[in-house]
Motif scaffolding. Sequence first.
Motif, PDB file in Angstrom:
ATOM      1  N   TRP A 252      48.421 -55.423  31.590  1.00 25.28           N
ATOM      2  CA  TRP A 252      47.110 -55.271  31.434  1.00 25.28           C
ATOM      3  C   TRP A 252      46.530 -54.036  32.192  1.00 25.28           C
ATOM      4  O   TRP A 252      46.784 -53.891  33.220  1.00 25.28           O
ATOM      5  N   ASP A 253      46.234 -52.979  31.546  1.00 26.29           N
ATOM      6  CA  ASP A 253      45.815 -51.760  32.164  1.00 26.29           C
ATOM      7  C   ASP A 253      44.458 -51.549  32.129  1.00 26.29           C
ATOM      8  O   ASP A 253      43.724 -51.574  31.103  1.00 26.29           O
ATOM      9  N   VAL A 254      43.769 -51.889  33.382  1.00 28.75           N
ATOM     10  CA  VAL A 254      42.456 -52.031  33.555  1.00 28.75           C
ATOM     11  C   VAL A 254      41.629 -50.848  33.826  1.00 28.75           C
ATOM     12  O   VAL A 254      42.026 -50.065  34.880  1.00 28.75           O
ATOM     13  N   GLY A 255      40.632 -50.587  33.068  1.00 25.45           N
ATOM     14  CA  GLY A 255      39.958 -49.266  33.434  1.00 25.45           C
ATOM     15  C   GLY A 255      40.889 -47.864  32.866  1.00 25.45           C
ATOM     16  O   GLY A 255      41.270 -47.228  33.370  1.00 25.45           O
ATOM     17  N   ALA A 319      52.039 -57.904  34.788  1.00 25.50           N
ATOM     18  CA  ALA A 319      51.870 -56.948  35.548  1.00 25.50           C
ATOM     19  C   ALA A 319      50.367 -56.375  35.302  1.00 25.50           C
ATOM     20  O   ALA A 319      49.935 -56.472  34.058  1.00 25.50           O
ATOM     21  N   VAL A 320      49.657 -56.087  36.361  1.00 27.68           N
ATOM     22  CA  VAL A 320      48.229 -55.543  35.961  1.00 27.68           C
ATOM     23  C   VAL A 320      48.174 -54.095  36.722  1.00 27.68           C
ATOM     24  O   VAL A 320      48.698 -54.016  37.915  1.00 27.68           O
ATOM     25  N   LEU A 332      39.419 -56.529  42.050  1.00 27.96           N
ATOM     26  CA  LEU A 332      40.804 -56.722  42.263  1.00 27.96           C
ATOM     27  C   LEU A 332      41.323 -58.312  42.471  1.00 27.96           C
ATOM     28  O   LEU A 332      42.353 -58.503  42.137  1.00 27.96           O
ATOM     29  N   ILE A 333      40.569 -58.886  43.002  1.00 27.90           N
ATOM     30  CA  ILE A 333      41.009 -60.363  43.373  1.00 27.90           C
ATOM     31  C   ILE A 333      40.984 -61.158  41.637  1.00 27.90           C
ATOM     32  O   ILE A 333      41.860 -62.024  41.597  1.00 27.90           O
ATOM     33  N   LYS A 334      39.900 -60.693  40.992  1.00 24.06           N
ATOM     34  CA  LYS A 334      39.955 -61.229  39.427  1.00 24.06           C
ATOM     35  C   LYS A 334      41.317 -60.970  38.977  1.00 24.06           C
ATOM     36  O   LYS A 334      42.084 -61.752  38.281  1.00 24.06           O
ATOM     37  N   ALA A 335      41.864 -59.583  39.070  1.00 29.14           N
ATOM     38  CA  ALA A 335      43.228 -59.431  38.458  1.00 29.14           C
ATOM     39  C   ALA A 335      44.375 -59.977  39.078  1.00 29.14           C
ATOM     40  O   ALA A 335      45.078 -60.582  38.345  1.00 29.14           O
ATOM     41  N   TRP A 336      44.181 -60.166  40.451  1.00 26.01           N
ATOM     42  CA  TRP A 336      45.359 -60.764  40.929  1.00 26.01           C
ATOM     43  C   TRP A 336      45.442 -62.150  40.581  1.00 26.01           C
ATOM     44  O   TRP A 336      46.231 -63.006  40.269  1.00 26.01           O
ATOM     45  N   ASN A 337      44.227 -62.976  40.306  1.00 27.85           N
ATOM     46  CA  ASN A 337      44.063 -64.378  39.880  1.00 27.85           C
ATOM     47  C   ASN A 337      44.707 -64.529  38.421  1.00 27.85           C
ATOM     48  O   ASN A 337      45.420 -65.628  38.135  1.00 27.85           O
ATOM     49  N   ARG A 338      44.676 -63.655  37.897  1.00 28.43           N
ATOM     50  CA  ARG A 338      45.263 -63.582  36.346  1.00 28.43           C
ATOM     51  C   ARG A 338      46.546 -63.499  36.162  1.00 28.43           C
ATOM     52  O   ARG A 338      47.248 -63.872  35.131  1.00 28.43           O
ATOM     53  N   ILE A 339      47.300 -62.702  37.052  1.00 24.44           N
ATOM     54  CA  ILE A 339      48.823 -62.466  37.079  1.00 24.44           C
ATOM     55  C   ILE A 339      49.510 -63.746  37.213  1.00 24.44           C
ATOM     56  O   ILE A 339      49.268 -64.585  38.150  1.00 24.44           O
TER      57      ILE A 339
END
Length: 406
Positions: A252-255, A319-320, A332-339
């Motif tokens: 997932w490529d965020v932004g 990976a994010v 960042l914590i939202k991204a971390w939780n989804r990995i």
Amino acid sequence: MLITVIGIGDDGLMGLTPTAKTLVDGAEVLVGGERHLAKAPDVQAERFDWSLGFEATLDKMADLADKRIVVLASGDPLYFGVGATLIRRFGAENVFVLPAPGSVSLACARMGWSIPDVQVVTIHGRALENLSLHVTPGARLIVLSRDGDSPSEVAELLTSKGFGPTRITVLEQLGGADEARHDGVAESWPNETRAHLNIIALDCVGGPNAKPLSRLAGLPDDVFEHDGQITKREVRAVTLARLAPLPGEVLWDVGAGAGSIAIEWMRTDRSCTAIAIERDGDRAACIARNANSLGVPRLKIDCADAQDALVSLAGAPDAVFVGGGVGVPGLLIKAWNRIQPGGRLVANAVTAEGAAELLKMKQVHGGELIQISIARNENKNKDITLFENMRTVTQYCAIKPLETKA
């Protein structure tokens, strides 16, 4: 239940072994495309083709599990064929496959090419732009066509990429009585429709305007369309090294900006996939154009706010990468939780606020912080050589711990 899948060539049942012919003759249910079924006119069996759609046809086959079911397919049914679909649905123990020489084998035989030395690309049911990823000087490609217009479309694509001198051979009706061969070069290929059943052999030659692109990370910035929101080449190479894509993995490529990270991720291996998350509609459209141009039209684009996307997207990525919005509290914590466990988070920041968020992540979740400083030579004065510093990038990289059993 036992489903027998038999590969046939353009010569139909005449090319089958006695064993395979016996299995076809003994079928109580015969399944295949219209073209395949037409090659078995004398077989007395209930027949149906795929016109209902794959799922509906598979459901119908499941209802007839007590019958002797034979499926006719082209060449090797396990090579871009229906064999894999049947095995996924019914299990390998319930599917018996008898392959015939496929179109790739026949094409390489006609060309005198060693099969391990060629790259096979399909544009049958897939975007033509997939071909762009594989076009490099000296490459030998076997292209599985969509229809009779495919050869001229391939020639046009090659010419637009600077590969006009590429030698093209179109092989029609391989293995049949009407087999034919047509040779030429891309830049002078006639714009005409060939036989619907064809396969294309390409011996790639770059012209003076060709710009071959490596599959390694760090493509030149100017191959991407962008408005300035792009991870620069040198930083991108470091970022991809930290993301460490493996075959079959999801990013997932965020932004996403111009989509450069997601695009280069997918270019590493044809089985890698990615979702580019970009809320700006103009940039999302730009990402789509870049993905097509650089040979990964399968890239998915989610035109949404990053916070919302990290909640709504299904699945757990391997990976994010967060390249935009790093300084937004909680992102960042939202991204971390989804990995998924064992997955990687990489985030880049150029602002003090963003760097502060990266430091918080390191303090809580561990990982590594580095700073990337790049200076590029700017030849504004012919008499002296000067270097211009790019913005220093603070980069965070962490691997999510594997879950442990209680």
